[in-house]
Scaffold this motif. Structure first.
Motif, short mmCIF file in Angstrom:
data_model
loop_
_atom_site.label_atom_id
_atom_site.label_comp_id
_atom_site.label_asym_id
_atom_site.label_seq_id
_atom_site.Cartn_x
_atom_site.Cartn_y
_atom_site.Cartn_z
N THR A 166 76.43 79.17 108.28
CA THR A 166 76.89 80.55 108.13
C THR A 166 75.66 81.42 107.84
O THR A 166 74.84 81.05 107.00
N ILE A 226 74.46 85.38 106.91
CA ILE A 226 74.86 86.73 106.48
C ILE A 226 73.66 87.64 106.63
O ILE A 226 72.59 87.35 106.09
N VAL A 238 78.26 89.07 109.47
CA VAL A 238 78.17 87.62 109.25
C VAL A 238 78.41 86.93 110.58
O VAL A 238 79.23 87.39 111.39
N PHE A 257 77.18 82.96 112.92
CA PHE A 257 76.85 81.54 112.77
C PHE A 257 75.58 81.22 113.54
O PHE A 257 75.27 81.85 114.54
N ARG A 273 80.33 81.62 119.01
CA ARG A 273 81.35 80.58 119.15
C ARG A 273 82.25 80.86 120.34
O ARG A 273 82.68 79.94 121.02
N VAL A 277 68.26 80.76 101.16
CA VAL A 277 68.99 79.53 101.47
C VAL A 277 69.87 79.18 100.27
O VAL A 277 69.42 79.29 99.13
N ASP A 278 71.11 78.78 100.52
CA ASP A 278 72.00 78.53 99.37
C ASP A 278 71.85 77.10 98.83
O ASP A 278 71.08 76.29 99.37
N CYS A 279 72.57 76.82 97.76
CA CYS A 279 72.40 75.58 97.00
C CYS A 279 72.49 74.34 97.88
O CYS A 279 71.62 73.47 97.83
N ALA A 313 74.26 77.63 104.23
CA ALA A 313 74.43 79.07 104.46
C ALA A 313 73.12 79.79 104.18
O ALA A 313 72.32 79.36 103.35
N PHE A 368 81.45 95.93 107.90
CA PHE A 368 82.44 95.99 106.81
C PHE A 368 82.70 97.45 106.42
O PHE A 368 82.33 97.88 105.33
N ASP A 371 90.24 81.49 112.19
CA ASP A 371 89.63 80.76 113.32
C ASP A 371 90.47 79.53 113.69
O ASP A 371 91.58 79.35 113.17
N THR A 384 85.80 83.64 106.95
CA THR A 384 84.59 83.55 106.14
C THR A 384 84.69 84.58 105.03
O THR A 384 85.06 85.72 105.28
N ILE A 409 82.60 86.26 101.74
CA ILE A 409 81.32 86.42 101.04
C ILE A 409 81.60 87.09 99.70
O ILE A 409 82.23 88.15 99.66
N VAL A 441 79.08 82.09 99.52
CA VAL A 441 79.92 82.25 100.71
C VAL A 441 80.80 81.01 100.83
O VAL A 441 80.37 79.90 100.51
N PHE A 479 85.12 79.73 102.42
CA PHE A 479 86.13 79.97 103.45
C PHE A 479 87.50 80.14 102.80
O PHE A 479 87.79 79.57 101.75
N ARG A 485 86.72 72.94 102.43
CA ARG A 485 86.76 72.16 103.67
C ARG A 485 86.56 70.67 103.37
O ARG A 485 87.18 69.82 104.01
N ASP A 495 87.74 88.80 110.96
CA ASP A 495 87.64 87.36 110.71
C ASP A 495 86.69 87.04 109.56
O ASP A 495 86.36 85.87 109.33
N ALA A 496 86.26 88.10 108.84
CA ALA A 496 85.36 87.88 107.70
C ALA A 496 85.65 88.94 106.64
O ALA A 496 86.03 90.07 106.96
N LEU A 497 85.46 88.54 105.37
CA LEU A 497 85.70 89.43 104.23
C LEU A 497 84.47 89.46 103.34
O LEU A 497 83.76 88.46 103.22
N CYS A 557 77.17 80.03 90.78
CA CYS A 557 76.80 78.78 91.47
C CYS A 557 77.08 77.59 90.55
O CYS A 557 76.84 77.67 89.35
N HIS A 558 77.53 76.49 91.14
CA HIS A 558 77.84 75.29 90.33
C HIS A 558 76.58 74.69 89.69
O HIS A 558 76.68 73.88 88.78
N CYS A 612 74.23 81.48 94.49
CA CYS A 612 73.80 80.27 95.22
C CYS A 612 72.50 80.46 95.99
O CYS A 612 71.86 79.48 96.37
#
Lengths: 150, 150
Positions: free
Chosen positions: A51, A53, A65, A67, A87, A110-112, A116, A136, B45, B51, B53, B65, B67, B87, B115-117, B128-129, B135
Motif C-alpha cells: 500500500t 500513500i 492512496v 498500490f 489493479r 516505511v511502516d513497522c 506500507a 479526499f 474490493d 483501504t 488510513i 494504514v 483495511f 487479513r 474505495d479508500a478512507l 503502533c504496536h 507506524c
C-alpha cells in the motif's frame, strides 16, 4: 548406502517444510528485523503489492492512496517520480503520465512490518484525476458526503 | 405458452448479464455519482475491503494504514472508535482492544472512487504496536532504513 540416501532426502524435505512455513509467516527473528532493523525488506502481500500513500510534503494532506508492486517500487526509487501498479488495468503507471501532474517524491517512509509506504511528495498539479488537489475532497456526514470546500 | 415462457427467461438472462457487468466495472453514470455525488457508496474490493488510513487530526502525521470490511466500517461509524479487518487473523479488531490505545475518529474522509478512507483521529496512546507514536518511524535511505528520530 541406504542410510546415506535417507539423510539428505529427509533433510531436504525438512528444509522445504521450513521454507514454506517461513514464506507464510515471518519467524520472530524476521519480524523483529523487519520492525527494528535498518534493512529494507518490503513485504508484498499475496497479490504482490504494497500500500502506498502519497502525502503532500508541505501541507501534510493525504493526496491519494494506491498500490505498488516490485516494478512500481523500483521505478519510483530510480526516477524520483511516483509509480504505481494499476489493479484494474494490470500494469505499471506513472502518476501524471497523461496529465503531466507527476508527484516528485522527496522521502519514502516505511511502516513497522514493511508492507506500507508513505511517499512525501511535491505535486506538479492536482493529484486527483477529477482535477481536485487530492482525492479526499469529501467527508462522511451522517449517511451522506459533504465537500470539504462546500 | 411457449412464447410466454421465453420472454421471462430471456429477460432474466439479460438482467443477470447486466448485473455481472455492473459488478465488474461501474457504468459511467455510477462512476460519476461516486466521484461527484453526495451519496456514500463505498466500493469494497474483490476481497471485500477498503483501504483505511489513520491520520493524526492535530499533527497530520500518518499513523497507520489498515483495511476495513463492511463490519469494521459499521463498527467504526457506530462507536466512533477505529475498527479494522485483520487479513492475517481473518476477523474484526478494534485498534487498542488489548493495549487500550484506541483511535477516536473525528472525521472520515472518502476518496474520489470511494474505495479508500482517511480517518482523522485523536489517538489515546501510541498507535503502533511497537510503542512508537505511529507506524512510519523509518525512512528509506539508499538501500537501508534510518529512524526519523535517530
Amino acid at each position: 548406502m541406504v542410510i546415506v540416501q535417507q539423510i539428505p532426502i529427509s533433510r531436504w524435505v525438512f528444509c522445504q517444510l521450513l521454507q514454506e512455513d517461513r514464506a507464510i509467516s515471518d519467524t520472530s527473528d524476521t519480524a523483529a528485523a523487519r520492525e527494528q532493523g535498518a534493512d529494507f525488506m518490503p513485504r508484498f502481500d499475496a497479490a504482490g503489492l504494497l500500500t502506498a500513500i502519497a502525502q503532500d510534503a508541505t501541507s501534510g494532506e493525504v493526496l491519494m492512496v494506491a498500490f505498488m508492486d516490485r516494478e512500481a517500487l523500483d521505478a519510483t526509487r530510480r526516477t524520483g517520480l511516483a509509480h504505481f501498479h494499476s489493479r484494474s488495468r494490470g500494469r505499471l503507471w506513472m502518476k501524471g503520465e497523461t496529465s503531466g501532474h507527476v508527484l516528485h517524491v522527496e522521502t519514502i517512509l516505511v511502516d513497522c512490518d514493511q508492507d506500507a509506504l508513505v511517499l512525501k511528495v511535491r505535486p506538479a498539479g492536482p493529484a486527483c484525476h477529477t482535477g481536485e488537489r487530492g482525492c479526499f475532497y469529501r467527508a462522511l456526514d451522517g449517511d451522506g458526503l459533504t465537500r470539504l470546500d462546500g
